[in-house]
Scaffold this motif. Sequence first.
Motif, PDB file in Angstrom:
ATOM      1  N   MET A 187      36.392  46.553  32.922  1.00  0.00           N
ATOM      2  CA  MET A 187      36.181  45.595  33.949  1.00  0.00           C
ATOM      3  C   MET A 187      36.295  46.625  35.353  1.00  0.00           C
ATOM      4  O   MET A 187      37.381  47.310  34.785  1.00  0.00           O
ATOM      5  N   THR A 188      35.816  45.970  35.882  1.00  0.00           N
ATOM      6  CA  THR A 188      35.689  46.742  37.144  1.00  0.00           C
ATOM      7  C   THR A 188      35.830  45.526  38.502  1.00  0.00           C
ATOM      8  O   THR A 188      35.520  45.315  38.753  1.00  0.00           O
ATOM      9  N   LEU A 189      36.702  46.687  39.304  1.00  0.00           N
ATOM     10  CA  LEU A 189      37.296  45.771  40.287  1.00  0.00           C
ATOM     11  C   LEU A 189      37.492  46.518  41.110  1.00  0.00           C
ATOM     12  O   LEU A 189      37.061  47.571  41.845  1.00  0.00           O
ATOM     13  N   VAL A 233      38.088  38.396  51.558  1.00  0.00           N
ATOM     14  CA  VAL A 233      38.865  37.852  51.513  1.00  0.00           C
ATOM     15  C   VAL A 233      39.690  37.226  49.198  1.00  0.00           C
ATOM     16  O   VAL A 233      40.062  36.268  48.873  1.00  0.00           O
ATOM     17  N   THR A 234      38.300  37.989  48.827  1.00  0.00           N
ATOM     18  CA  THR A 234      37.973  37.814  47.539  1.00  0.00           C
ATOM     19  C   THR A 234      37.520  39.121  46.944  1.00  0.00           C
ATOM     20  O   THR A 234      38.034  40.251  46.886  1.00  0.00           O
ATOM     21  N   MET A 235      38.508  39.094  45.428  1.00  0.00           N
ATOM     22  CA  MET A 235      37.909  40.220  44.292  1.00  0.00           C
ATOM     23  C   MET A 235      37.009  40.822  43.389  1.00  0.00           C
ATOM     24  O   MET A 235      36.752  39.818  42.966  1.00  0.00           O
ATOM     25  N   ILE A 283      29.499  40.722  32.982  1.00  0.00           N
ATOM     26  CA  ILE A 283      29.753  38.628  33.785  1.00  0.00           C
ATOM     27  C   ILE A 283      30.428  39.093  34.942  1.00  0.00           C
ATOM     28  O   ILE A 283      30.952  39.545  35.191  1.00  0.00           O
ATOM     29  N   LEU A 284      29.946  38.200  35.741  1.00  0.00           N
ATOM     30  CA  LEU A 284      30.248  38.522  37.373  1.00  0.00           C
ATOM     31  C   LEU A 284      30.996  37.364  37.868  1.00  0.00           C
ATOM     32  O   LEU A 284      30.683  36.169  37.457  1.00  0.00           O
ATOM     33  N   GLN A 285      31.930  38.161  38.256  1.00  0.00           N
ATOM     34  CA  GLN A 285      32.733  36.445  38.676  1.00  0.00           C
ATOM     35  C   GLN A 285      33.741  36.848  40.428  1.00  0.00           C
ATOM     36  O   GLN A 285      33.786  38.733  40.391  1.00  0.00           O
ATOM     37  N   VAL A 286      34.117  36.403  40.770  1.00  0.00           N
ATOM     38  CA  VAL A 286      34.900  35.936  42.014  1.00  0.00           C
ATOM     39  C   VAL A 286      36.334  35.360  41.837  1.00  0.00           C
ATOM     40  O   VAL A 286      37.078  34.335  41.413  1.00  0.00           O
ATOM     41  N   TYR A 287      37.508  35.952  41.878  1.00  0.00           N
ATOM     42  CA  TYR A 287      38.856  35.694  42.443  1.00  0.00           C
ATOM     43  C   TYR A 287      39.411  35.819  43.699  1.00  0.00           C
ATOM     44  O   TYR A 287      39.026  36.596  44.348  1.00  0.00           O
ATOM     45  N   ASP A 288      39.471  34.301  44.409  1.00  0.00           N
ATOM     46  CA  ASP A 288      40.307  34.468  45.483  1.00  0.00           C
ATOM     47  C   ASP A 288      41.090  34.660  45.460  1.00  0.00           C
ATOM     48  O   ASP A 288      42.109  34.611  45.083  1.00  0.00           O
ATOM     49  N   VAL A 289      41.726  35.322  46.628  1.00  0.00           N
ATOM     50  CA  VAL A 289      43.313  35.765  47.228  1.00  0.00           C
ATOM     51  C   VAL A 289      43.795  34.914  47.174  1.00  0.00           C
ATOM     52  O   VAL A 289      43.888  34.073  48.103  1.00  0.00           O
TER      53      VAL A 289
END
Length: 222
Positions: free
Chosen positions: A90-92, A100-102, A117-123
């Motif tokens: 995983m690369t962050l 304001v997303t990771m 797999i591409l994802q976006v984590y909301d802070v």
Amino acid sequence: MARIIWCTAAAAVVTCLCLWGSSEAVGGARSRPRPQKRPSTKPKVDPIDQTPSAQNTDLQQMGGTWYLLSAASKCSYLMRHGTKVEPTVMTLTPPSATDVTMSVRTKTRHNHQCWEILQVYDVTPTPGRLILKGPRPELNTDIVIGETDYRSYAIFYFHKMGKITMKLYGRSVDNLSEPVLTKFEELAEKQGLGLAYIFPFPTYSHCGAVDQDHIINCVPTC
């Protein structure tokens, strides 16, 4: 044409309804009603709300490469294929002043081919807590960075639809100490995830470059 992986988790809910009633005894005497269980007044608490995040988690220091070393879960996919898991990295990319997303990029194998797999984590306002949004709010995944030293290991909690999956990541595949592995097992046990639900991941033969046709956007269930 881009290919799509679907990971589905099935859950079964069994509900029993017991009806109690009084009966007439011989001679006209009534039997005593059986005591009824009082409804619980304690509010239901999601397991993720009882999972403290690492104090003052610095998302900037979380950036970079992390290798998945172990997962603890009752996810149906892992229960069926836990002995055949593939090396995963995983690369962050941490949030910026204007975003304001990771950003999360996960590379793994499927059918002997490398996928990304591409994802976006909301802070969120709470340090160490993130959200992976699903198609509907009830399908959101709450994420907690439970413990990390930024340099060698990180323990993530993923909570979705009442179930928790824990993942242990390392900055490399060979520098984790035995106490860290033991700590992960102990924390998993507290979530009801004993050794039978812990699945080690391979620490070799990770994917390199990925063809554009194998880059997908999806929300894995576990």
